[in-house]
Write a protein that holds these residues in place. Sequence first.
Motif, PDB file in Angstrom:
ATOM      1  N   ASP A  20       4.336 -29.159  -0.229  1.00 33.66           N
ATOM      2  CA  ASP A  20       4.570 -29.636   1.703  1.00 33.66           C
ATOM      3  C   ASP A  20       5.870 -29.525   2.095  1.00 33.66           C
ATOM      4  N   GLN A  21       5.846 -28.255   2.081  1.00 30.35           N
ATOM      5  CA  GLN A  21       6.105 -27.285   3.114  1.00 30.35           C
ATOM      6  C   GLN A  21       4.727 -26.718   4.121  1.00 30.35           C
ATOM      7  N   THR A  22       5.726 -25.733   5.055  1.00 30.54           N
ATOM      8  CA  THR A  22       4.620 -25.032   6.088  1.00 30.54           C
ATOM      9  C   THR A  22       4.780 -24.357   6.063  1.00 30.54           C
ATOM     10  N   LEU A  23       4.024 -23.090   5.537  1.00 32.54           N
ATOM     11  CA  LEU A  23       4.547 -21.440   5.507  1.00 32.54           C
ATOM     12  C   LEU A  23       4.216 -20.979   7.345  1.00 32.54           C
ATOM     13  N   LEU A  24       5.356 -20.664   7.435  1.00 35.94           N
ATOM     14  CA  LEU A  24       5.619 -20.112   8.999  1.00 35.94           C
ATOM     15  C   LEU A  24       5.438 -18.815   9.218  1.00 35.94           C
ATOM     16  N   TYR A  25       5.182 -17.683   8.113  1.00 40.19           N
ATOM     17  CA  TYR A  25       4.790 -16.665   8.379  1.00 40.19           C
ATOM     18  C   TYR A  25       5.120 -15.378   6.764  1.00 40.19           C
ATOM     19  N   VAL A  26       4.410 -14.359   7.006  1.00 43.04           N
ATOM     20  CA  VAL A  26       4.958 -13.454   5.377  1.00 43.04           C
ATOM     21  C   VAL A  26       5.765 -12.083   5.803  1.00 43.04           C
ATOM     22  N   VAL A  27       6.751 -11.706   5.634  1.00 44.39           N
ATOM     23  CA  VAL A  27       6.876 -10.262   5.713  1.00 44.39           C
ATOM     24  C   VAL A  27       6.729  -9.674   4.018  1.00 44.39           C
ATOM     25  N   VAL A  28       5.705  -8.251   5.041  1.00 45.87           N
ATOM     26  CA  VAL A  28       5.149  -7.669   3.117  1.00 45.87           C
ATOM     27  C   VAL A  28       6.000  -6.450   4.139  1.00 45.87           C
ATOM     28  N   VAL A  37      -1.377  -5.217  -2.049  1.00 41.91           N
ATOM     29  CA  VAL A  37      -1.459  -6.205  -1.087  1.00 41.91           C
ATOM     30  C   VAL A  37      -2.049  -6.931  -0.599  1.00 41.91           C
ATOM     31  N   SER A  38      -3.112  -8.574  -0.522  1.00 41.11           N
ATOM     32  CA  SER A  38      -4.370  -8.419   0.563  1.00 41.11           C
ATOM     33  C   SER A  38      -3.796  -8.537   1.642  1.00 41.11           C
ATOM     34  N   GLU A  39      -4.809  -7.757   2.980  1.00 40.20           N
ATOM     35  CA  GLU A  39      -3.989  -8.192   4.417  1.00 40.20           C
ATOM     36  C   GLU A  39      -4.171  -9.687   4.464  1.00 40.20           C
ATOM     37  N   GLU A  40      -4.750 -10.476   4.052  1.00 35.95           N
ATOM     38  CA  GLU A  40      -5.177 -11.941   3.919  1.00 35.95           C
ATOM     39  C   GLU A  40      -3.948 -13.046   4.232  1.00 35.95           C
ATOM     40  N   ILE A  41      -3.250 -12.027   3.542  1.00 38.92           N
ATOM     41  CA  ILE A  41      -1.744 -12.426   3.617  1.00 38.92           C
ATOM     42  C   ILE A  41      -0.180 -12.493   4.432  1.00 38.92           C
ATOM     43  N   SER A  42      -1.019 -10.785   5.104  1.00 38.74           N
ATOM     44  CA  SER A  42       0.243  -9.938   5.655  1.00 38.74           C
ATOM     45  C   SER A  42       0.395 -11.161   7.079  1.00 38.74           C
ATOM     46  N   SER A  43      -1.194 -11.413   7.580  1.00 36.15           N
ATOM     47  CA  SER A  43      -2.151 -12.482   8.767  1.00 36.15           C
ATOM     48  C   SER A  43      -1.155 -14.199   8.706  1.00 36.15           C
ATOM     49  N   LEU A  44      -1.297 -14.629   7.905  1.00 32.23           N
ATOM     50  CA  LEU A  44      -1.140 -16.312   7.379  1.00 32.23           C
ATOM     51  C   LEU A  44       0.045 -17.029   8.651  1.00 32.23           C
ATOM     52  N   ARG A  45      -0.120 -17.316   9.158  1.00 32.70           N
ATOM     53  CA  ARG A  45       0.258 -18.361   9.710  1.00 32.70           C
ATOM     54  C   ARG A  45       0.194 -19.861   9.547  1.00 32.70           C
ATOM     55  N   ASP A  46       1.282 -20.680  10.002  1.00 30.24           N
ATOM     56  CA  ASP A  46       1.561 -22.223   9.897  1.00 30.24           C
ATOM     57  C   ASP A  46       0.962 -22.603   9.249  1.00 30.24           C
ATOM     58  N   GLN A  47       0.656 -22.158   7.391  1.00 30.86           N
ATOM     59  CA  GLN A  47      -0.086 -22.461   6.175  1.00 30.86           C
ATOM     60  C   GLN A  47       1.137 -23.967   5.797  1.00 30.86           C
ATOM     61  N   LEU A  59       0.491 -16.353 -11.318  1.00 31.51           N
ATOM     62  CA  LEU A  59       0.850 -18.276  -9.859  1.00 31.51           C
ATOM     63  C   LEU A  59       0.261 -18.308  -8.765  1.00 31.51           C
ATOM     64  N   LEU A  60      -0.382 -19.628  -8.804  1.00 30.13           N
ATOM     65  CA  LEU A  60      -1.100 -19.886  -7.993  1.00 30.13           C
ATOM     66  C   LEU A  60      -0.766 -20.920  -6.880  1.00 30.13           C
ATOM     67  N   LEU A  61      -0.551 -20.310  -5.563  1.00 32.40           N
ATOM     68  CA  LEU A  61       0.241 -20.807  -4.246  1.00 32.40           C
ATOM     69  C   LEU A  61      -1.018 -21.471  -3.164  1.00 32.40           C
ATOM     70  N   GLU A  62      -1.151 -22.643  -3.563  1.00 37.95           N
ATOM     71  CA  GLU A  62      -2.839 -22.954  -3.137  1.00 37.95           C
ATOM     72  C   GLU A  62      -2.276 -23.718  -1.368  1.00 37.95           C
ATOM     73  N   LEU A  63      -2.599 -22.736   0.046  1.00 33.35           N
ATOM     74  CA  LEU A  63      -2.249 -23.008   1.070  1.00 33.35           C
ATOM     75  C   LEU A  63      -4.148 -23.605   1.690  1.00 33.35           C
ATOM     76  N   ALA A  64      -3.758 -24.166   2.836  1.00 31.98           N
ATOM     77  CA  ALA A  64      -4.892 -24.940   3.267  1.00 31.98           C
ATOM     78  C   ALA A  64      -5.917 -24.163   4.181  1.00 31.98           C
ATOM     79  N   ALA A  65      -5.796 -22.076   3.497  1.00 33.01           N
ATOM     80  CA  ALA A  65      -6.583 -21.765   4.069  1.00 33.01           C
ATOM     81  C   ALA A  65      -7.052 -20.950   3.050  1.00 33.01           C
ATOM     82  N   GLY A  66      -6.223 -20.879   2.050  1.00 29.33           N
ATOM     83  CA  GLY A  66      -6.800 -20.398   0.190  1.00 29.33           C
ATOM     84  C   GLY A  66      -5.859 -20.143  -0.191  1.00 29.33           C
TER      85      GLY A  66
END
Length: 269
Positions: A20-28, A37-47, A59-66
């Motif tokens: 119930d929080q928002t993932l703002l961005y990812v630092v790799v 590390v999957s490229e899609e993870i690096s580009s996640l914003r506001d999820q 561990l499985l983190l369920e986000l809006a995009a995947g």
Amino acid sequence: MPELPEVETSRRGIAPYLVDQTLLYVVVRNPRLRWPVSEEISSLRDQPVFSVQRRAKYLLLELAAGWIIIHLGMSGRLHILPKDRIAEKHDHIDLVMSNGKILRYTDPRRFGAWLWAKDFTASTVLAHLGPEPLGAEFTEQYLFEKSRHKRTLIKPWLMDNKIVVGIGNIYASECLFVAGILPTEPAGSLTQNECKLLVSAIKKVLLDAIEQGGTTLRDFLQSDGRPGYFAPRLQVYGRAGAPCYRCTHLIETVKQGQRSTFFCRHCQS
């Protein structure tokens, strides 16, 4: 390597800070883990984060995009930290959250994995896994049928994730001791009653370990930095040459598949 109780402990520790929080961005900082590390993870914003789940030792983190799929490898750890905590040498990935916290991944050996999937059920790393040991589908009848005509020795067979997930070296020895079954016999020798005892022992030992926060022998720490407290409850693992707590006969050890197996010949027969 963290086993199922340690991964479940990590899941329980991080979930309240992510769901119930928002993932703002990812630092790799270092994408070179067991696999890149999957490229899609690096580009996640506001999820938005919908859930934190576990499948086997993933561990499985369920986000809006995947889904972000995380494996801790040999030495990986997850920490919930303040957003401004300075990263150290082995801090490879941060998930920066809307609540001012970060989920930080630390992994000195870099054997862990951070993967991306639109649908985790289609992920190749999860596709061929057996049932969860704490699930309703893991029954004595299932285990008995799977064991028929198997020549593989019981303990390495039990550690096969195609048979049942999440039972690593520590807990395989412990579960077989609780069930009173020798680890040095072929899986095909298991009787229906032994399968009943073994299923019951697996569920009991794993649940006890989860309640104690896992087992800290070397690398594992909970997400808040505390160790797991199940280690003092180990009956046979790591106790070769020491008297059995139950019968005082000496605990024995053998090598099976390059891994040490511990057992009491008197209590497991």
